[in-house]
Write a protein that holds these residues in place. Structure first.
Motif, PDB file in Angstrom:
ATOM      1  N   MET A  23      10.811 -10.442  -7.128  1.00  0.00           N
ATOM      2  CA  MET A  23       9.789 -10.645  -6.095  1.00  0.00           C
ATOM      3  C   MET A  23       9.083  -9.339  -5.748  1.00  0.00           C
ATOM      4  N   ASN A  24       9.819  -8.241  -5.739  1.00  0.00           N
ATOM      5  CA  ASN A  24       9.198  -6.949  -5.420  1.00  0.00           C
ATOM      6  C   ASN A  24       8.193  -6.535  -6.481  1.00  0.00           C
ATOM      7  N   SER A  27       5.221  -8.489  -6.007  1.00  0.00           N
ATOM      8  CA  SER A  27       4.496  -7.972  -4.850  1.00  0.00           C
ATOM      9  C   SER A  27       3.729  -6.695  -5.197  1.00  0.00           C
ATOM     10  N   GLY A  30       0.676  -7.936  -6.239  1.00  0.00           N
ATOM     11  CA  GLY A  30      -0.082  -8.300  -5.041  1.00  0.00           C
ATOM     12  C   GLY A  30      -0.763  -7.092  -4.421  1.00  0.00           C
ATOM     13  N   SER A  71       1.447  -0.771  -0.563  1.00  0.00           N
ATOM     14  CA  SER A  71       2.226  -1.927  -0.994  1.00  0.00           C
ATOM     15  C   SER A  71       2.868  -1.678  -2.351  1.00  0.00           C
ATOM     16  N   ASN A  75       6.971  -1.579  -2.558  1.00  0.00           N
ATOM     17  CA  ASN A  75       7.636  -2.613  -3.349  1.00  0.00           C
ATOM     18  C   ASN A  75       8.271  -2.053  -4.618  1.00  0.00           C
ATOM     19  N   ASN A 109       4.100  -4.061   7.338  1.00  0.00           N
ATOM     20  CA  ASN A 109       3.638  -5.447   7.320  1.00  0.00           C
ATOM     21  C   ASN A 109       2.915  -5.827   8.606  1.00  0.00           C
ATOM     22  N   ILE A 272      -0.504 -12.962   0.422  1.00  0.00           N
ATOM     23  CA  ILE A 272       0.327 -11.846  -0.047  1.00  0.00           C
ATOM     24  C   ILE A 272       1.206 -11.331   1.085  1.00  0.00           C
ATOM     25  N   TRP A 273       0.657 -11.307   2.307  1.00  0.00           N
ATOM     26  CA  TRP A 273       1.454 -10.855   3.465  1.00  0.00           C
ATOM     27  C   TRP A 273       2.652 -11.779   3.697  1.00  0.00           C
ATOM     28  N   PHE A 275       4.187 -13.476   1.479  1.00  0.00           N
ATOM     29  CA  PHE A 275       5.135 -13.159   0.403  1.00  0.00           C
ATOM     30  C   PHE A 275       5.916 -11.896   0.745  1.00  0.00           C
ATOM     31  N   GLU A 276       5.219 -10.909   1.330  1.00  0.00           N
ATOM     32  CA  GLU A 276       5.887  -9.656   1.737  1.00  0.00           C
ATOM     33  C   GLU A 276       6.922  -9.925   2.836  1.00  0.00           C
ATOM     34  N   ILE A 279      10.066 -11.193   1.432  1.00  0.00           N
ATOM     35  CA  ILE A 279      10.840 -10.101   0.813  1.00  0.00           C
ATOM     36  C   ILE A 279      11.612  -9.328   1.869  1.00  0.00           C
TER      37      ILE A 279
END
Length: 346
Positions: A23-24, A27, A30, A71, A75, A109, A272-273, A275-276, A279
């Motif tokens: 996921m990172n 991101s 992203g 980001s 990430n 974030n 995208i936020w 998704f962050e 994480i």
């Protein structure tokens, strides 16, 4: 009592670390997308910077570019931490830094969410910027021989052709300014002299518009001069007939263009936020699950992970108390410094 407590065994911890690693890196992509969107928006604003009154509108694209770069950095580092979390020896060097990293990541974030809000709220400031910028651009339209302004005629003409608009609020805006240079006026003509004398400011005003206001889709040849004089044209009534000009003003047209562009960028950045945020939640569970391992040498033992060590209200109270203690410590240091300076003054 811990908030949203979950039990983890070795297998679940490994799966969580592997999933967060993937996921990172997604991101990171992203972050590249956010950077690219900010760069694209900045280029689009730069293209029309001549008809914008100030540079405040560049705050959002600059913020997107900066947040996109950050980001990628955050990430990439988080991916490395998740990869090393599978090895106790490698994880040991990250252990003291993981909690401060999570705090900074949360702050990042929060700022990213504020940038997303700015994407949706930029329309108001952009409207006044375009209104003043277009007004000045139309005023300098005739200055084709003035250094620094000689390009304005081409800029306005290309803008009106590309966006199919005319004037600031409409084609009648051209009636209120002198858009024909004195260089191309025949001052020996009585009509020209009378028109200039009839104006208080000595300007040559006409009920006409530049050629770029003409709509090529109209079946009738373009009427761009004497628009309000019905007798000057055959079978023509400016009050009832649809003119063969662009009817929308450039301010509203540009505002709609940039508004839709900003809404699209804001929606993508918001996704995208989110998704962050997922994480961050996963990293918090991984951090607490590894911290609560009772026997580090026994890799198969179970542990517990949670989002908050206490309830939301208790965590908030503890946060406020820490802020109060920090404020008191700063006050004591300031008083001590003042007391040390007093004898020197005496």
């Amino acid at each position: 009592m811990a908030l949203l407590k979950v039990k983890f065994d070795q297998k679940k911890r490994v799966k969580l670390a592997q999933g967060l690693w993937l996921m990172n890196w997604l991101s990171v992509l992203g972050g590249i997308v956010i950077f690219s969107l900010g760069l694209f928006l900045k280029i689009e604003l730069r293209k029309r910077s001549d008809v914008m009154d100030n540079s405040e509108s560049h705050f959002v694209p600059n913020s997107l570019i900066g947040m996109g770069l950050l980001s990628c950095v955050f990430n990439s580092l988080a991916g490395k931490i998740c990869y090393d979390a599978l090895d106790p020896a490698k994880y040991a060097k990250w252990k003291p830094w993981l909690k401060p990293y999570l705090a900074v990541y949360v702050l990042f974030n929060i700022v990213l969410f504020l940038v997303v809000l700015c994407c949706f709220l930029l329309r108001g400031s952009l409207e006044s910027t375009l209104a003043d910028g277009l007004k000045n651009g139309m005023k300098y339209y005739r200055d084709t021989d003035t250094p620094g302004r000689c390009f304005m005629k081409k800029t306005i003409d290309m803008l009106q052709i590309e966006f199919k608009c005319c004037g600031n609020n409409g084609f009648r805006d051209w009636f209120e300014i002198q858009w024909i240079s004195n260089r191309y006026l025949d001052f020996s003509s009585k009509e020209v002299r009378d028109r200039i004398k009839s104006n208080v400011d000595g300007r040559y005003l006409v009920d006409g518009v530049p050629f770029s206001c003409c709509n090529p889709s109209s079946p009738r040849p373009c009427i761009q001069y004497q628009l309000t004089n019905n007798s000057a044209h055959y079978s023509y009534d400016h009050q009832t007939e649809e003119l063969n000009l662009w009817v929308h003003g450039c301010r509203a047209t540009l505002l709609n263009y940039y508004g839709s562009l900003m809404n699209s960028i804001g929606a993508i950045t918001l996704f995208i936020w989110l998704f962050e945020v997922s994480i961050i939640i996963g990293l918090r569970y991984l951090h607490t699950a590894l911290e609560s391992v009772s026997n580090p040498e026994d890799l198969e033992c179970e542990s517990e992970g949670w989002l908050l060590e206490k309830s939301v209200s208790e965590t908030w109270k503890a946060f406020l108390e820490s802020l109060k203690k920090l404020g008191k410590s700063n006050q004591v240091e300031a008083e001590g410094a003042d007391a040390g300076q007093a004898p020197e003054t005496g």
